[in-house]
Design a protein around this motif. Sequence first.
Motif, mmCIF file in Angstrom:
data_model
loop_
_atom_site.group_PDB
_atom_site.id
_atom_site.type_symbol
_atom_site.label_atom_id
_atom_site.label_comp_id
_atom_site.label_asym_id
_atom_site.label_seq_id
_atom_site.Cartn_x
_atom_site.Cartn_y
_atom_site.Cartn_z
ATOM 1 N N TYR A 198 -2.712 1.755 -10.351
ATOM 2 C CA TYR A 198 -2.181 1.961 -9.005
ATOM 3 C C TYR A 198 -3.247 2.541 -8.086
ATOM 4 O O TYR A 198 -3.366 2.130 -6.935
ATOM 5 C CB TYR A 198 -0.951 2.873 -9.024
ATOM 6 C CG TYR A 198 0.239 2.297 -9.757
ATOM 7 C CD1 TYR A 198 0.488 0.933 -9.775
ATOM 8 C CD2 TYR A 198 1.129 3.120 -10.430
ATOM 9 C CE1 TYR A 198 1.582 0.401 -10.445
ATOM 10 C CE2 TYR A 198 2.230 2.595 -11.096
ATOM 11 C CZ TYR A 198 2.444 1.238 -11.099
ATOM 12 O OH TYR A 198 3.527 0.723 -11.756
ATOM 13 N N ILE A 200 0.890 4.108 -2.917
ATOM 14 C CA ILE A 200 0.612 5.518 -2.629
ATOM 15 C C ILE A 200 1.747 6.396 -3.148
ATOM 16 O O ILE A 200 1.502 7.450 -3.760
ATOM 17 C CB ILE A 200 0.364 5.728 -1.122
ATOM 18 C CG1 ILE A 200 -0.972 5.098 -0.733
ATOM 19 C CG2 ILE A 200 0.393 7.215 -0.760
ATOM 20 C CD1 ILE A 200 -1.222 5.032 0.763
ATOM 21 N N ARG A 204 -5.523 -2.288 0.620
ATOM 22 C CA ARG A 204 -5.976 -1.865 1.955
ATOM 23 C C ARG A 204 -6.983 -2.868 2.507
ATOM 24 O O ARG A 204 -6.966 -3.163 3.696
ATOM 25 C CB ARG A 204 -6.599 -0.474 1.892
ATOM 26 C CG ARG A 204 -5.590 0.634 1.891
ATOM 27 C CD ARG A 204 -6.246 1.981 1.969
ATOM 28 N NE ARG A 204 -5.241 3.032 2.014
ATOM 29 C CZ ARG A 204 -5.422 4.240 1.509
ATOM 30 N NH1 ARG A 204 -6.563 4.576 0.944
ATOM 31 N NH2 ARG A 204 -4.462 5.138 1.591
ATOM 32 N N VAL A 215 -4.725 0.513 -4.626
ATOM 33 C CA VAL A 215 -4.578 0.959 -3.236
ATOM 34 C C VAL A 215 -5.725 0.412 -2.393
ATOM 35 O O VAL A 215 -5.508 -0.162 -1.324
ATOM 36 C CB VAL A 215 -4.498 2.502 -3.139
ATOM 37 C CG1 VAL A 215 -4.609 2.963 -1.696
ATOM 38 C CG2 VAL A 215 -3.212 3.020 -3.754
ATOM 39 N N VAL A 273 0.842 -1.205 0.000
ATOM 40 C CA VAL A 273 0.000 0.000 0.000
ATOM 41 C C VAL A 273 0.877 1.254 0.000
ATOM 42 O O VAL A 273 0.624 2.189 -0.766
ATOM 43 C CB VAL A 273 -0.980 0.003 1.195
ATOM 44 C CG1 VAL A 273 -1.661 1.359 1.354
ATOM 45 C CG2 VAL A 273 -2.022 -1.094 1.029
#
Length: 89
Positions: free
Chosen positions: A66, A48, A74, A70, A44
């Motif tokens: 991307y 980010i 998560r 995320v 993660v």
Amino acid sequence: MRSKSSTHIDTVTTESIDRLQARLFFLMTRYTTRPCQQLAEHIVESLILLCQHPHIQLMPAQQHIYSQSVNLWRSRITESVPKKVNAGH
């Protein structure tokens, strides 16, 4: 001279995104052989950083993937937490 400086900065930034992507692929490969919350958290973080990279706008397909990834990763973190707690009891 100023253009050399900005070219150097752009090159360093481009190398940086390459390194971020390489790290992401490495972490994902490790996760496939040893899934754990800590690796998912690092994935993660890498995603980010890639989403926030100044050159990511030049790669709209990667930016989209991307960004979507995320949330997926998560959710893997939150899914893995109860399993570890239950396994310990």
